[in-house]
Design a protein around this motif. Structure first.
Motif, mmCIF file in Angstrom:
data_model
loop_
_atom_site.group_PDB
_atom_site.id
_atom_site.type_symbol
_atom_site.label_atom_id
_atom_site.label_comp_id
_atom_site.label_asym_id
_atom_site.label_seq_id
_atom_site.Cartn_x
_atom_site.Cartn_y
_atom_site.Cartn_z
ATOM 1 N N ASP A 25 5.663 14.295 -6.972
ATOM 2 C CA ASP A 25 6.898 14.069 -6.607
ATOM 3 C C ASP A 25 7.864 14.396 -7.528
ATOM 4 O O ASP A 25 8.994 14.896 -7.359
ATOM 5 C CB ASP A 25 6.766 12.466 -6.466
ATOM 6 C CG ASP A 25 8.114 12.050 -6.003
ATOM 7 O OD1 ASP A 25 8.526 12.534 -4.995
ATOM 8 O OD2 ASP A 25 8.738 10.894 -6.321
ATOM 9 N N SER A 52 12.631 9.961 -10.772
ATOM 10 C CA SER A 52 13.498 11.067 -10.072
ATOM 11 C C SER A 52 13.416 12.302 -10.745
ATOM 12 O O SER A 52 13.290 12.159 -12.084
ATOM 13 C CB SER A 52 15.062 10.584 -9.872
ATOM 14 O OG SER A 52 15.613 10.363 -10.892
ATOM 15 N N THR A 74 7.288 -0.421 -8.388
ATOM 16 C CA THR A 74 8.548 0.167 -8.406
ATOM 17 C C THR A 74 9.226 -0.193 -7.194
ATOM 18 O O THR A 74 8.529 -0.781 -6.299
ATOM 19 C CB THR A 74 8.378 1.812 -8.489
ATOM 20 O OG1 THR A 74 7.931 2.207 -7.326
ATOM 21 C CG2 THR A 74 7.747 2.484 -9.492
ATOM 22 N N GLU A 75 10.770 0.098 -6.849
ATOM 23 C CA GLU A 75 11.196 -0.078 -5.717
ATOM 24 C C GLU A 75 10.549 0.322 -4.653
ATOM 25 O O GLU A 75 10.327 -0.095 -3.663
ATOM 26 C CB GLU A 75 12.700 0.388 -6.183
ATOM 27 C CG GLU A 75 13.634 -0.301 -6.955
ATOM 28 C CD GLU A 75 13.963 -1.953 -6.650
ATOM 29 O OE1 GLU A 75 13.736 -2.117 -5.626
ATOM 30 O OE2 GLU A 75 14.467 -2.704 -7.556
ATOM 31 N N ALA A 76 10.022 1.667 -4.994
ATOM 32 C CA ALA A 76 9.392 2.448 -3.752
ATOM 33 C C ALA A 76 7.910 1.699 -3.233
ATOM 34 O O ALA A 76 7.785 1.969 -2.090
ATOM 35 C CB ALA A 76 8.979 3.902 -4.312
ATOM 36 N N THR A 77 7.433 1.104 -4.322
ATOM 37 C CA THR A 77 6.225 0.592 -3.817
ATOM 38 C C THR A 77 6.298 -0.946 -3.723
ATOM 39 O O THR A 77 5.123 -1.524 -3.132
ATOM 40 C CB THR A 77 5.301 0.709 -4.945
ATOM 41 O OG1 THR A 77 5.398 -0.026 -6.074
ATOM 42 C CG2 THR A 77 4.953 2.384 -5.326
ATOM 43 N N ALA A 129 12.714 3.746 -9.552
ATOM 44 C CA ALA A 129 11.931 5.067 -8.900
ATOM 45 C C ALA A 129 12.149 6.200 -9.845
ATOM 46 O O ALA A 129 13.268 6.528 -10.207
ATOM 47 C CB ALA A 129 12.449 5.114 -7.388
#
Lengths: 611, 611
Positions: free
Chosen positions: A87, A9, A396-399, A7
């Motif tokens: 973000d 950052s 991504t890990e987030a999606t 993700a």
């Protein structure tokens, strides 16, 4: 190798960096500075050392720009990154702007004032880009100032070193033509264009010309470098010498003068001073290089990179390599599809897990032909349900989503092998698809088949053929917002010019060109469909009873197309015949390399549609 | 009215004229002179007074040019006129050159020498044309010299007077919009383009703007004239006052300052001196007019004629007029087709006789709607057998052929009525057609239907749709060497810009545009096939179950398509349904106006294909 799914950052104290940059600008007498997401080579991927935009703003997307003025700063991203930029970048530091609808030169129109001095790095912007900025500056009474040293570098103390990946030779049996012969052909082209020399600024053009490959950036196996081709005398190749083994250097020394990149400006100046006519592609060449020639009195001739067309017309050895690579890749894809069919319906599989599994199957195919997977050719698009409807989706890990029964799963992926580059998209129904999904998939397939089976005369462009891939969708009030096809290189870039199949494809298709055929349909929030094979433009051939020879396409890509998503009532007899013949060829070609469950899957998946 | 079919013949002592012109050039210090086939208005047809090319060379074709140098002279014609030019022009006077492959500026490249002074008439060449010549002259070190008076006129003692056809008003119920409202809209367009004025040099743009029509040239019912539109203040209209009745003058005086054309240069100079920004279309505007503005210090802004797009987007009244005109024209065509079916099979009919008969039927239709035939919209193409394969065929007494059983007969014709302009092509089998003729005709028809039934999104261009009309031919190794469609005006030019359906059609199609749909196939020495209807671009509309509204076409033209030439096995069910529905509409619409044999013919000719 497989790219990270980390993700994004925030990467540091952006406010402080912005203040430091403004201090540098003030000292240099500049009222602003433009920061593109680009390196000196204008490729699709840039090395860490060139990630100035990410360093300055925190935004890590693959395209974008920033402009810093005394009182104001903006970051520009396209529709893919609307959420990500918010973000990653604080709106107090940079306002958010749309890269396409309001690009930097547009945004600057209302902001530049008479007497302003706007800085830019002429090594990071093409001649065409600088001209757009120049027009805006001129209209405002401002001055555009090329900087000697990039002011971002002045504040970026831990900037990574430039990449030094080893250069390898592309063996002649794979390249199909000796570098000497290519250079001779290019010399003849310079003669036809009546120029004395050409600046080659596309790294894949250099790799193709000298039969070399590299690893300085992800996915595109090219060494970062520049070259000057000369009508008379040896070409010059500008590249960090530390990338060259003795053996590679010995080979290259027989073809070209090998020099450090720092020598390029002086050599261009010498060319200019001699009054030479120098060909440059204004859309691909850094303005600094054009400036070096013209400042010394040289005669710039603007035109397309002379390597683009020869590189795009693949020879028989390259086509044979691509066929081998696609057979292996088809074996890997079929194993993956078989595994997916066995695994996904019970639930619990995720987009990332599927993408990793696909890469693992590709890595195994290296055991055939002695050509292992060297890298994937781009970050895999692995999208389930609504994620499949996001055209430029990168998981991504987030999606990361679970791939669940009742969904469509779209996977667009490719591989780099020493003998070829692949790019394939398949859309698979997990469980039973709805009638709407089947209708849409069938219309996309009809477009795919219409393009695959088209015959067309010499001189036809991709723009003329694009409509064929869309008509079945248009007739139903549907469409897709991307081109139908892009050129593909041979162990080079998966996106290669100059031909493409889209509204903007103005280059005539020629024998040996390899293009993608990838119509799609996307229902936001619900599902995405795309069917992609690579196709080769065949020489014009006679048709029985016809007057004029016509081009056709050979399909390279070999993997089953999900029959459960096809509505036979929408298909013509000819379309069904194409599909059945394609599946029969897929089965016959891949069968010898498959076993047990994967073989059973292949046989079932390639049955005639109406069987 | 119907144009002459006289065979071309030599028109006089060409050698003497050439010598006289060279003497004039020598006196003026010119080493050469360019003679285009053009008048000041750059239209498709020119008046007798502007036939300088014919006077000087003897060549009477509708396109061409000549260049006279001290020692050498050449006449330039396109592929249509290769034979005719040799018949009309003595090779001892002028060498023969190809207008497209080796146009004057190309031919001059190897002939112009340093110090040469090449003359041209800046009233007869557009800005873009002069620029092409200028580049060649500059490269050779020669000078391009605009002449004050045309040297051909100096030797042409019996030059005809310019035409003075009466100007008429196009009534508002037919025009659908008052000239005042049009002028207001155009003013707003000048505002959007940020210019103060625009030179309007297209005569049909002037006719459309002021709701006037004229008769100065054949087929295009326009008055020869110029205009200046102004963002502020009244437009100026430059036209010989003798064309205006008191009533027409009174109406126009309320819209514009009416002036003689001789006042134009001074007015442009005054605009220039005021520093005005003046819009000109470089491809349509005589260089002399651009020069008048810039020489006085004005600011030329180059761009498309601002009237072109508003004129092309027909309003409801214009569309209603076109529908009426096409119903009447369809009645005339059907009577003609019925007569042809009854007469031709017994032999003895000629191409000229058929064309005259068709015009006679058109003249009769005026009794309906009170809108008589005013003129044919272009010289009828009436070609039997091998003559049908000559795309630009115009029948003459010398080429007139009998229309015989076993042949195909191709007739491309149109009419000018006060409420609309028509253009239709039908191909008819005389007796029994061969299997080859049926195969080719059916493929042309499939292309015609594919275009007629296409749905397409906003922004689609004619270039994107052109492929649909060709695909059924391409798949069989066949094609045609002309565009698929051109724009059509309303009681204006049968060839109207800016949109077209061809490889070069870059203008997006918009609601209300009228285009031809005319794919063809030509077998040299044997037969020609073309099927042409006019179509209207419909506004985008929703499709049940779709996401996006899509444009469609309405077919204007109403006349049977020869069913005996269709091979049903090549047609899809959807294509047969289109044909049957079209024929049902033709029958229902035309039936009330037909009687006896023509009615019987209509009913038989519009039966379902498989009935």
């Amino acid at each position: 190798m497989f790219q990270t799914f980390d993700a994004p950052s925030r990467s540091g104290p952006i406010g402080a960096r912005l203040a430091a940059l403004r201090a540098v600008l003030k000292k240099a007498g500049l009222s602003g500075f433009v920061v593109p997401h680009a390196d000196e080579y204008q490729g699709e991927y840039i090395p860490a050392a060139a990630e100035r935009l990410a360093y300055l703003t925190g935004f890590t997307g693959s395209a974008g720009a920033a402009v810093v003025l005394t009182e104001e700063a903006a970051v520009f991203v396209d529709g893919r990154y609307t959420l990500q930029v918010r973000d990653q970048v604080d709106g107090a530091d940079f306002t958010y702007e749309h890269l396409v609808e309001n690009p930097p030169h547009q945004w600057l129109k209302s902001r530049l004032k008479r007497g302003d001095r706007l800085g830019y790095d002429p090594r990071l912007m093409t001649l065409a880009e600088v001209r757009r900025l120049e027009a805006v500056a001129k209209a405002a009474g401002a001055t555009l100032v090329p900087v000697e040293e990039n002011p971002v570098d002045a504040i970026w103390h831990d900037r990574p070193a430039p990449p030094l990946a080893a250069v390898s030779l592309q063996a002649e049996p794979l390249a199909g033509e000796a570098a000497e012969a290519k250079i001779d052909r290019l010399r003849a082209i310079l003669g036809e264009k009546d120029v004395d020399a050409a600046i080659i600024a596309q790294t894949d053009s250099i790799a193709w010309t000298f039969n070399i490959r590299g690893g300085d950036v992800p996915h595109n196996p090219v060494p970062l470098s520049f070259a000057i081709l000369r009508r008379e005398g040896a070409p010059s190749l500008y590249m960090d010498g530390r990338k060259l083994s003795n053996a590679v250097r010995d080979r290259l020394a027989g073809l070209a003068d090998i020099k450090e990149e720092t020598a390029l400006a002086a050599d261009l100046g010498a060319l200019g001073a001699s009054g030479a006519k120098v060909l440059i592609d204004p859309n691909l060449t850094p303005e600094a290089l054009a400036r070096a020639v013209s400042a010394a009195g040289g005669n710039l001739v603007e035109g397309a990179d002379p390597v683009s067309l020869p590189k795009a017309r693949k020879n028989e050895a390259e086509l044979a390599g691509m066929r081998r690579a696609h057979r292996r890749d088809g074996v890997a894809m079929t194993r993956f599809l078989a595994w997916l069919a066995a695994t996904a319906p019970s639930g619990g599989l995720t987009e990332i897990a599927a993408a990793k599994k696909l890469e693992a199957f590709r890595a195994e195919t290296g055991e055939e032909d002695g050509q292992p997977l060297l890298e994937i050719s781009f970050d895999t698009i692995s999208g389930a349900g609504p994620n499949g409807a996001i055209v430029h989706y990168r998981v991504t890990e987030a999606t990361d989503r679970a791939i669940e029964p009742g969904q469509l799963y779209l996977v667009d992926s490719g591989a780099q092998y020493r003998d070829g580059t692949t790019d394939i998209t398949r859309t698979i129904a997990i469980g039973a698809p709805t009638a709407e999904m089947r209708d849409r998939f069938t219309r996309v397939l009809k477009g795919h088949i219409a393009l695959s089976t088209a015959r067309f005369p010499k001189g036809t462009t991709g723009a003329q053929l694009d409509t064929l891939a869309r008509l079945a969708l248009w007739q139903a009030g549907l469409d897709y917002d991307h081109g139908t096809g892009h050129g593909v290189g041979v162990f080079l870039q998966v996106h290669e010019g100059p031909a493409r199949i889209s509204k903007a494809g103005t280059v005539p298709l020629e024998p040996g060109m390899i293009l993608s055929n990838e119509p799609g349909y996307y229902k936001t929030g619900a599902f995405g469909i795309r069917i992609e094979n690579l196709i080769i433009v065949e020489p014009p051939s006679e048709i029985a009873g016809g007057d004029r020879p016509m081009h056709s396409f050979e399909t390279l890509t070999l993997a089953p197309i999900d029959r459960s998503l096809i509505e036979p009532a929408l298909m013509s007899a000819d379309e069904i015949a194409w599909l059945d013949a394609y599946h029969a060829r897929v089965r016959a070609t891949l069968q010898p390399s498959l076993e047990s469950e994967a073989l059973e899957f292949l046989i079932a998946a390639t049955q005639p549609l109406l069987a």
